[in-house]
Design a protein around this motif. Structure first.
Motif, mmCIF file in Angstrom:
data_model
loop_
_atom_site.group_PDB
_atom_site.id
_atom_site.type_symbol
_atom_site.label_atom_id
_atom_site.label_comp_id
_atom_site.label_asym_id
_atom_site.label_seq_id
_atom_site.Cartn_x
_atom_site.Cartn_y
_atom_site.Cartn_z
ATOM 1 N N PHE A 116 -39.513 -59.269 -26.698
ATOM 2 C CA PHE A 116 -39.628 -58.885 -25.771
ATOM 3 C C PHE A 116 -39.086 -56.970 -24.525
ATOM 4 O O PHE A 116 -38.115 -57.292 -25.531
ATOM 5 N N SER A 131 -38.154 -70.380 -17.205
ATOM 6 C CA SER A 131 -36.937 -69.307 -16.228
ATOM 7 C C SER A 131 -37.380 -69.230 -14.854
ATOM 8 O O SER A 131 -35.780 -68.675 -14.032
ATOM 9 N N SER A 170 -31.091 -65.115 -17.900
ATOM 10 C CA SER A 170 -32.794 -63.544 -18.424
ATOM 11 C C SER A 170 -33.277 -64.755 -20.005
ATOM 12 O O SER A 170 -32.845 -65.358 -20.338
ATOM 13 N N LEU A 171 -34.641 -64.767 -19.484
ATOM 14 C CA LEU A 171 -35.483 -64.834 -20.743
ATOM 15 C C LEU A 171 -35.167 -64.676 -21.844
ATOM 16 O O LEU A 171 -34.605 -65.167 -23.372
ATOM 17 N N ASN A 172 -34.424 -62.826 -22.195
ATOM 18 C CA ASN A 172 -33.791 -62.670 -23.375
ATOM 19 C C ASN A 172 -32.810 -63.928 -23.711
ATOM 20 O O ASN A 172 -32.980 -64.100 -25.419
ATOM 21 N N GLN A 207 -36.641 -62.728 -30.810
ATOM 22 C CA GLN A 207 -36.701 -61.360 -29.729
ATOM 23 C C GLN A 207 -37.487 -60.672 -30.040
ATOM 24 O O GLN A 207 -37.817 -59.634 -30.356
ATOM 25 N N TYR A 244 -44.003 -60.251 -22.982
ATOM 26 C CA TYR A 244 -43.547 -60.408 -24.685
ATOM 27 C C TYR A 244 -44.820 -60.024 -25.649
ATOM 28 O O TYR A 244 -45.798 -60.137 -25.118
ATOM 29 N N LYS A 291 -40.617 -68.536 -20.026
ATOM 30 C CA LYS A 291 -40.305 -67.724 -19.099
ATOM 31 C C LYS A 291 -41.121 -68.056 -17.493
ATOM 32 O O LYS A 291 -40.377 -68.122 -16.975
ATOM 33 N N ASP A 305 -39.789 -55.564 -19.058
ATOM 34 C CA ASP A 305 -39.669 -56.190 -17.564
ATOM 35 C C ASP A 305 -39.715 -57.812 -18.183
ATOM 36 O O ASP A 305 -41.600 -58.038 -17.660
ATOM 37 N N ASP A 306 -39.656 -57.996 -20.203
ATOM 38 C CA ASP A 306 -39.636 -59.568 -19.729
ATOM 39 C C ASP A 306 -41.128 -59.770 -20.458
ATOM 40 O O ASP A 306 -41.823 -60.464 -20.328
#
Length: 220
Positions: free
Chosen positions: A17, A166, A3-5, A15, A23, A163, A20-21
């Motif tokens: 985010f 990813s 995941s992006l996280n 971090q 930023y 993102k 839903d990701d």
């Protein structure tokens, strides 16, 4: 695929985010805070403006997921779908520009006002700068809260590159991402376009993305 996280954590990167990701950085903090604090707005009309790929639709999707409502595309607006908004308190009108029926937009504004609903309008240009012909509509647009998504700073560029990578199941070393940030145009669209380029070159050459591939993409 990570995941992006998780990618951010791997980079020991702050971090930030949420939802839903999406930023949240300096460039988009104000519109994000506004949609998060509904209905505590000074006005019932909010215009979120920003260039393509800046996250306007992502923000409205977060809003509708959290607070419910209906979304309409401005170019497809007609009398029939104007009727569909009656049960909803929150309405999102996407991609407002001059290629619309100004009379219908004006009618929508009146419905929002009369029924005490809320309207979020997305546009590439701030609504106050759109040169509508209908004077009554021009006047109504002055009653909007304006929230512009600014060009991304380094922190947001890093996040957007991560993102996009990813999404394509690509991981890059932090030094490569920093190299890209210093050289790619500070634009949401250009970031998206650049990641597409390096992915295409990498697939064509059947090689992992490195400085050589990045430089080749920069020269295109």
């Amino acid at each position: 695929m990570k995941s992006l996280n998780q990618l951010l954590l791997d980079f020991d990167y702050k971090q930030n985010f949420r939802d839903d990701d999406f930023y949240v950085g300096k460039s988009n903090f104000y519109p994000f805070e506004l949609i998060s604090n509904w209905p505590n707005w000074e006005k019932n009309f909010l215009n979120i403006s920003g260039e393509k790929f800046s996250g306007k639709t992502h923000l409205t999707n977060i809003f509708l997921k959290k607070f419910n409502g209906i979304k309409l595309e401005s170019s497809l607006l007609n009398n029939e779908n104007l009727q569909t908004i009656k049960p909803y308190q929150n309405i999102v009108l996407e991609n407002l520009n001059l290629n619309v029926s100004e009379e219908l937009i004006y009618t929508l504004f009146n419905i929002i006002d009369q029924d005490n609903k809320f309207l979020i309008i997305t546009s590439s240009t701030p609504i106050a700068e759109i040169d509508f012909m209908l004077e009554d509509l021009k006047s109504r647009t002055k009653n909007c809260l304006l929230a512009k998504i600014e060009n991304p700073d380094d922190e947001l560029m890093f996040a957007l590159i991560l993102k996009n990578l990813s999404d394509r199941q690509i991981t890059l070393d932090k030094k490569l991402i920093d190299f890209i940030i210093k050289r790619v145009e500070r634009s949401y669209g250009k970031i998206f376009e650049f990641i597409y380029k390096i992915d295409k070159i990498s697939l064509k050459k059947k090689k992992s993305i490195d400085f050589k591939i990045i430089n080749e993409a920069l020269e295109e």
